[in-house]
Design an enzyme around this catalytic site. Structure first.
Site, PDB file in Angstrom:
ATOM      1  N   GLU A 294       0.811  -1.222   0.000  1.00  0.00           N
ATOM      2  CA  GLU A 294       0.000   0.000   0.000  1.00  0.00           C
ATOM      3  C   GLU A 294       0.842   1.269   0.000  1.00  0.00           C
ATOM      4  OE1 GLU A 294      -3.088  -0.510  -0.495  1.00  0.00           O
ATOM      5  OE2 GLU A 294      -2.906  -2.678  -0.191  1.00  0.00           O
TER       6      GLU A 294
ATOM      7  N   HIS B  83     -14.772  -3.564  -1.340  1.00  0.00           N
ATOM      8  CA  HIS B  83     -14.016  -2.413  -0.827  1.00  0.00           C
ATOM      9  C   HIS B  83     -14.847  -1.648   0.210  1.00  0.00           C
ATOM     10  CE1 HIS B  83     -10.023  -1.723  -2.370  1.00  0.00           C
ATOM     11  NE2 HIS B  83     -10.098  -0.420  -2.126  1.00  0.00           N
TER      12      HIS B  83
ATOM     13  N   ASP C  57     -10.472   3.327   3.473  1.00  0.00           N
ATOM     14  CA  ASP C  57      -9.026   3.099   3.401  1.00  0.00           C
ATOM     15  C   ASP C  57      -8.715   1.789   4.119  1.00  0.00           C
ATOM     16  OD1 ASP C  57      -6.387   3.503   2.861  1.00  0.00           O
ATOM     17  OD2 ASP C  57      -6.099   5.177   4.246  1.00  0.00           O
ATOM     18  N   GLY C  58      -7.595   1.175   3.764  1.00  0.00           N
ATOM     19  CA  GLY C  58      -7.149  -0.024   4.478  1.00  0.00           C
ATOM     20  C   GLY C  58      -7.756  -1.325   4.012  1.00  0.00           C
TER      21      GLY C  58
ATOM     22  N   ARG D 126      -5.162  -4.224   3.251  1.00  0.00           N
ATOM     23  CA  ARG D 126      -4.557  -4.813   4.448  1.00  0.00           C
ATOM     24  C   ARG D 126      -5.549  -5.668   5.228  1.00  0.00           C
ATOM     25  NH1 ARG D 126      -2.390   0.659   6.699  1.00  0.00           N
ATOM     26  NH2 ARG D 126      -3.939   1.404   5.196  1.00  0.00           N
ATOM     27  N   ILE D 127      -6.781  -5.189   5.385  1.00  0.00           N
ATOM     28  CA  ILE D 127      -7.791  -6.006   6.079  1.00  0.00           C
ATOM     29  C   ILE D 127      -8.045  -7.295   5.292  1.00  0.00           C
ATOM     30  CG2 ILE D 127     -10.192  -6.130   6.843  1.00  0.00           C
ATOM     31  CD1 ILE D 127      -8.501  -4.325   8.584  1.00  0.00           C
TER      32      ILE D 127
ATOM     33  N   TYR E 188      -2.722  -7.226  -8.676  1.00  0.00           N
ATOM     34  CA  TYR E 188      -3.795  -6.274  -8.962  1.00  0.00           C
ATOM     35  C   TYR E 188      -4.525  -6.625 -10.259  1.00  0.00           C
ATOM     36  CZ  TYR E 188      -1.938  -3.117  -5.342  1.00  0.00           C
ATOM     37  OH  TYR E 188      -1.529  -2.556  -4.159  1.00  0.00           O
TER      38      TYR E 188
END
Length: 362
Positions: A64, A198, A202-203, A206-207, A241
């Site tokens: 990220e 999504h 944000d994040g 990672r989650i 990605y």
């Protein structure tokens, strides 16, 4: 671009297991070997998982854009007086992973868990702290290169008013899957679906990556949340990605993604198996060396603590082992004299570096 409308899970009709049969066999076999290696390791499994988890946190955050090294995180963990937001992000990831493990003893993988993990991830003044920590988004977000707009985005996730519904479907699939797929295949689907929804501002990446070891632990495929693949994903992040995005298009995208995911799992566990062998050899060698230098039954605890935290100060070792500060200081001085460890030679809050292990973990 218009907001995307994902397929609801399960999606078994879009999956052809024969396209990734060999990859599944290889990954499953080597995940099993990895669990056995952890159990049989001469170093306690818990001590091994601590540096493995921290390295996972570094690599997942690096995907990220966080720029911090494994050594810098360990140094920051000892002395937080100097502000380092990147290192704090990594430690938040590590804390979220540990919280997830303990939370699974009380309740299932669910919205409650996702939101708490996100709250921890965004705590302590890090980037994203003002972007609704612990809450699903209420506005439209989008994904793309830095500086892109909604019109030029690579991907636009579902509309915010649909997030709860899609997350409810994902949660139901996680806990009550209605297909005949293997757990490693399911977590590939779960991770991709989470990233597609999504749900946070944000994040999300990672989650979604924290979810991988937590899910595999929850379904008893692994003995603890110890299977981390962010290092491999970071090395192949453009492919990562691209193939994630491929699951959002018609065609063979899901099979290609699952195949890549299983290959990534296999690469990581093969590396970890080799790493455990090297760590075991190092442990035997340096424990024998330390026992020849220090005549105390505390030596085993001392060395194991160094394997858990390869950058440390006297307070760290004393806390992990219960050995008095003055005794720790004397032991560490002996090991430093013999070049088993090295220090920064500061008069106050001296840091010690166990480079023999750091060289293996980096």
């Amino acid at each position: 671009m218009k907001p995307f409308k994902p397929f609801e899970l399960p999606i078994e009709e879009q999956i052809n297991p024969m396209e990734f049969y060999n990859e599944l066999i290889n990954a499953s076999t080597n995940v099993g070997k990895y669990q056995i290696m952890l159990k049989k390791s001469k170093v306690n499994e818990y001590f091994l998982i601590t540096p493995f988890s921290l390295q996972e946190a570094v690599q997942s955050s690096k995907i990220e854009g966080t720029q911090v090294t494994f050594d810098e995180v360990l140094e920051f963990d000892i002395d937080k007086n100097e502000k380092n937001n990147d290192a704090q992000e990594v430690l938040n990831y590590y804390d979220a992973l540990n919280y997830g493990e303990s939370a699974l003893e009380k309740y299932p993988i669910s919205t409650r868990l996702f939101k708490k993990l996100h709250e921890i991830l965004m705590s302590n003044g890090v980037r994203g702290q003002n972007r609704a920590p612990g809450e699903y988004r209420s506005i439209q977000n989008f994904i793309g290169p830095e500086g892109c707009t909604l019109e030029t985005a690579t991907f636009v996730p579902p509309q915010p008013q649909l997030v709860d519904s899609y997350m409810s479907n994902l949660e139901n699939y996680i806990n009550n899957p209605n297909d005949n797929l293997q757990s490693l295949v399911r977590i590939a689907i779960i991770h991709a679906q989470f990233e597609t929804i999504h749900p946070f501002l944000d994040g999300n990446g990672r989650i979604g990556r924290i979810l991988i070891p937590l899910y595999l632990y929850d379904v008893n495929l692994i003995n603890s949340p110890n299977l981390f693949i962010s290092e491999v994903l970071e090395k192949d992040k453009h492919k990562y990605y691209r193939l994630l995005n491929g699951t959002r298009k018609e065609g063979n995208g899901w099979n290609e993604w699952i195949k890549f995911f299983l290959q990534s799992v296999n690469k990581q566990v093969l590396k970890n198996i080799e790493l455990i062998e090297e760590i075991d050899n190092l442990y035997e060698r340096d424990l024998e060396n330390a026992m020849n230098l220090i005549n105390s039954t505390n030596v085993v605890d001392l060395i194991k603590a160094m394997f858990q935290k390869p950058i440390f100060n006297v307070k760290t070792i004393s806390s992990l082992t219960g050995i008095h500060d003055s005794t720790c200081r004397r032991y560490l001085s002996t090991l430093e004299d013999e070049k088993v460890i090295f220090s920064d030679n500061k008069m106050r809050n001296r840091k010690y570096y166990y480079y023999n292990l750091l060289d293996l973990l980096r």
